[in-house]
Design a protein around this motif. Structure first.
Motif, PDB file in Angstrom:
ATOM      1  N   GLY A 132       1.046  -0.859  -0.204  1.00 41.03           N
ATOM      2  CA  GLY A 132      -0.369  -0.157   0.481  1.00 41.03           C
ATOM      3  C   GLY A 132       0.819   1.314  -0.288  1.00 41.03           C
ATOM      4  N   ASN A 133       0.477   2.114   0.081  1.00 39.54           N
ATOM      5  CA  ASN A 133       1.026   3.692   0.095  1.00 39.54           C
ATOM      6  C   ASN A 133       1.767   3.782   1.566  1.00 39.54           C
ATOM      7  OD1 ASN A 133       0.271   3.766  -2.288  1.00 39.54           O
ATOM      8  ND2 ASN A 133      -1.417   5.413  -1.498  1.00 39.54           N
ATOM      9  N   VAL A 134       2.619   4.757   0.938  1.00 40.85           N
ATOM     10  CA  VAL A 134       3.945   4.816   1.621  1.00 40.85           C
ATOM     11  C   VAL A 134       3.621   5.605   3.699  1.00 40.85           C
ATOM     12  CG1 VAL A 134       6.586   5.283   2.150  1.00 40.85           C
ATOM     13  CG2 VAL A 134       5.304   3.645   0.724  1.00 40.85           C
ATOM     14  N   HIS A 135       2.223   6.214   3.378  1.00 39.81           N
ATOM     15  CA  HIS A 135       1.798   7.332   4.747  1.00 39.81           C
ATOM     16  C   HIS A 135       0.761   7.459   4.481  1.00 39.81           C
ATOM     17  CE1 HIS A 135       1.858  11.281   6.159  1.00 39.81           C
ATOM     18  NE2 HIS A 135       2.878  11.136   6.974  1.00 39.81           N
ATOM     19  N   GLU A 136       0.183   8.135   5.011  1.00 39.35           N
ATOM     20  CA  GLU A 136      -1.598   8.335   5.469  1.00 39.35           C
ATOM     21  C   GLU A 136      -1.944   8.780   3.750  1.00 39.35           C
ATOM     22  OE1 GLU A 136      -0.470  10.106   9.442  1.00 39.35           O
ATOM     23  OE2 GLU A 136       0.572   9.812   7.332  1.00 39.35           O
ATOM     24  N   ASN A 137      -1.064   8.957   2.889  1.00 44.71           N
ATOM     25  CA  ASN A 137      -1.608   9.580   1.389  1.00 44.71           C
ATOM     26  C   ASN A 137      -1.015   9.145   1.425  1.00 44.71           C
ATOM     27  OD1 ASN A 137      -4.168  10.922   2.242  1.00 44.71           O
ATOM     28  ND2 ASN A 137      -3.228  12.854   2.986  1.00 44.71           N
ATOM     29  N   GLY A 138      -0.273   8.178   1.093  1.00 43.01           N
ATOM     30  CA  GLY A 138       1.009   7.270  -0.049  1.00 43.01           C
ATOM     31  C   GLY A 138       2.523   8.860  -0.349  1.00 43.01           C
ATOM     32  N   ARG A 146       5.914  10.651   1.484  1.00 40.50           N
ATOM     33  CA  ARG A 146       6.983  10.247   2.290  1.00 40.50           C
ATOM     34  C   ARG A 146       7.970  11.372   1.416  1.00 40.50           C
ATOM     35  NH1 ARG A 146      10.920   8.287  -0.851  1.00 40.50           N
ATOM     36  NH2 ARG A 146      10.426   6.585  -2.171  1.00 40.50           N
ATOM     37  N   LYS A 147       9.208  11.500   2.156  1.00 39.01           N
ATOM     38  CA  LYS A 147       9.716  12.773   1.214  1.00 39.01           C
ATOM     39  C   LYS A 147      11.011  11.612   0.385  1.00 39.01           C
ATOM     40  CE  LYS A 147       9.553  16.084   3.832  1.00 39.01           C
ATOM     41  NZ  LYS A 147      10.975  16.934   5.184  1.00 39.01           N
ATOM     42  N   PHE A 148      11.981  12.394   0.014  1.00 32.85           N
ATOM     43  CA  PHE A 148      12.205  12.234  -1.138  1.00 32.85           C
ATOM     44  C   PHE A 148      14.443  11.994  -0.495  1.00 32.85           C
ATOM     45  CE2 PHE A 148      15.896  13.850  -4.023  1.00 32.85           C
ATOM     46  CZ  PHE A 148      15.892  13.390  -5.078  1.00 32.85           C
ATOM     47  N   THR A 149      14.479  10.510  -1.163  1.00 33.30           N
ATOM     48  CA  THR A 149      15.386  10.574  -1.249  1.00 33.30           C
ATOM     49  C   THR A 149      16.706  10.261  -2.123  1.00 33.30           C
ATOM     50  OG1 THR A 149      15.431   7.604  -1.100  1.00 33.30           O
ATOM     51  CG2 THR A 149      15.532   8.986   1.148  1.00 33.30           C
ATOM     52  N   PRO A 150      17.817  10.255  -1.872  1.00 30.79           N
ATOM     53  CA  PRO A 150      18.964   9.904  -3.416  1.00 30.79           C
ATOM     54  C   PRO A 150      18.362   8.993  -4.284  1.00 30.79           C
ATOM     55  CG  PRO A 150      20.236  11.296  -1.612  1.00 30.79           C
ATOM     56  CD  PRO A 150      18.759  10.905  -1.601  1.00 30.79           C
ATOM     57  N   GLU A 151      17.710   7.700  -4.122  1.00 30.12           N
ATOM     58  CA  GLU A 151      18.220   6.482  -4.794  1.00 30.12           C
ATOM     59  C   GLU A 151      16.751   6.700  -5.558  1.00 30.12           C
ATOM     60  OE1 GLU A 151      18.027   6.986  -1.154  1.00 30.12           O
ATOM     61  OE2 GLU A 151      20.182   6.201  -1.063  1.00 30.12           O
ATOM     62  N   ASP A 152      15.979   7.926  -4.893  1.00 30.05           N
ATOM     63  CA  ASP A 152      15.287   7.937  -6.477  1.00 30.05           C
ATOM     64  C   ASP A 152      15.159   8.362  -7.397  1.00 30.05           C
ATOM     65  OD1 ASP A 152      12.784   6.953  -3.847  1.00 30.05           O
ATOM     66  OD2 ASP A 152      12.703   9.018  -2.456  1.00 30.05           O
ATOM     67  N   PHE A 195       8.136  15.736  -2.313  1.00 31.54           N
ATOM     68  CA  PHE A 195       7.779  14.748  -1.429  1.00 31.54           C
ATOM     69  C   PHE A 195       7.451  13.762  -2.813  1.00 31.54           C
ATOM     70  CE2 PHE A 195       6.309  18.745   1.418  1.00 31.54           C
ATOM     71  CZ  PHE A 195       6.503  17.616   2.206  1.00 31.54           C
ATOM     72  N   VAL A 196       7.742  12.259  -2.368  1.00 32.43           N
ATOM     73  CA  VAL A 196       7.562  11.631  -3.789  1.00 32.43           C
ATOM     74  C   VAL A 196       6.030  10.713  -3.161  1.00 32.43           C
ATOM     75  CG1 VAL A 196       9.056  11.201  -4.286  1.00 32.43           C
ATOM     76  CG2 VAL A 196       8.605   9.813  -2.209  1.00 32.43           C
ATOM     77  N   CYS A 197       4.773  10.733  -3.967  1.00 34.03           N
ATOM     78  CA  CYS A 197       4.160   9.418  -3.369  1.00 34.03           C
ATOM     79  C   CYS A 197       4.547   7.755  -4.496  1.00 34.03           C
ATOM     80  CB  CYS A 197       2.549  10.143  -3.708  1.00 34.03           C
ATOM     81  SG  CYS A 197       1.112   8.837  -3.555  1.00 34.03           S
TER      82      CYS A 197
END
Length: 335
Positions: free
Chosen positions: A189-195, A197-203, A244-246
């Motif tokens: 499922g999504n990673v936060h209440e709304n899917g 989270r914060k961006f990381t360099p791996e993204d 922010f990434v979803c």
């Protein structure tokens, strides 16, 4: 799809109420300290609350006599009692039902709307956990050891893997936000209440692909070479910006990038459009920035229409120097 969120307070030793069912101990370490933004930010993400009769009765007879604290939300009270026994005057609907929590949640998740808040009690939580129907666990740990009482989590034969996605701390209360993950360790499922989270360099690779494809599709009136020539500069900016990434099941569906109070853009992967991803990202920006501005090409009618629907207003128009295209400046401020 809307998420089911368990948002609840718990003592350090795992109780949600004392042996008599009381919750008068649910305070931070300094009674005079002001409340933080955790609840205010959370309540913006939900439109439905589910609770048991004991929780409802406690709210109406002890915690908030004469005032319904869930005004603006649709409240479901799971009980075998009749509505007349628990009716309370309020403008917001309070629905009494003897349906099982699992059946109710499954039905509600098929409907359009914001997230669903599981408010209590422990037996409702247990039933939903047994069928893996809780998507997000937002647990606030209170600075107290009760020693005895009503436990939040009961014994279970099934192991449940979670992933910590955020921590909060205010007035001695620690908020822990977890989402479910599957046996392989990936998020379910999504990673936060709304899917979100914060961006990381791996993204970076996924984000840049979404950025390029999104610009090419939305701005067919601008040559492809313009976007490709700016790609390296954008990568540098991403590492310095607030992003922010979803994400769902390891795949990034979209992202929003900010530089201070300037929203550089919201980009959504083609297969994830018209599913509320852009709105979820914009809502997170609104939660964290009381005001912000952005630029959007006038010819990008889909984006202009989206921002207008979400409460932004056009404050100026001018020709963009690099492309020679009309560009709007739009703004949003907390009402």
């Amino acid at each position: 799809m809307r998420k089911t969120v368990l948002y609840i307070g718990m003592s350090l030793d795992g109780y949600i109420a004392d042996p008599n069912g009381g919750v008068g101990w649910m305070n931070g370490q300094e009674e005079s300290a002001e409340n933080g933004d955790s609840y205010e930010n959370f309540i913006k993400t939900v439109d439905t609350v589910i609770m048991g009769w004991n929780t409802y009765h406690q709210v109406t007879t002890e915690l908030s006599v004469g005032e319904w604290v869930y005004e603006g939300l649709t409240t479901w009270v799971i009980t075998h009692r009749t509505a007349e026994e628990g009716e309370k005057a309020t403008e917001s609907p309070i629905l009494f039902t003897d349906r099982s929590p699992c059946d109710l949640v499954k039905s509600l998740k098929k409907e359009e709307g914001k997230n669903i808040w599981i408010c209590g009690g422990a037996d409702i939580v247990r039933q939903l956990m047994e069928e893996d129907l809780i998507d997000v666990y937002h647990i606030s740990i209170l600075p107290i050891l009760l020693g005895d009482g009503i436990r939040l989590f009961q014994t279970s034969e099934k192991e449940r893997k979670l992933r910590l996605i955020r921590t909060e701390s205010e007035n001695g209360i620690t908020g822990l936000v977890y989402v479910r993950r599957n046996a392989s360790g990936n998020t379910s499922g999504n990673v936060h209440e709304n899917g979100i989270r914060k961006f990381t360099p791996e993204d970076m690779e996924q984000v840049m692909k979404i950025w390029l494809n999104g610009n090419l599709e939305a701005h067919a009136f601008i040559p492809r070479e313009y976007w490709e020539s700016n790609a390296e500069a954008v990568k540098e900016q991403l590492l310095q910006a607030e992003i922010f990434v979803c994400e769902e099941e390891g795949k990034i569906q979209g992202f929003a990038g900010l530089q201070g109070n300037y929203l550089a853009g919201i980009f959504v992967e083609a297969g994830s459009r018209s599913k509320g991803v852009g709105r979820e990202l914009l809502n997170r920006v609104k939660e964290t920035h009381p005001s912000f501005s952005l630029h959007v090409y006038a010819e990008n009618e889909r984006a202009v229409s989206f921002y207008r629907r979400e409460g932004l207003t056009v404050v100026s128009r001018e020709m963009e120097e690099d492309t020679g295209r009309m560009e709007y400046t739009m703004e949003w401020k907390v009402p």
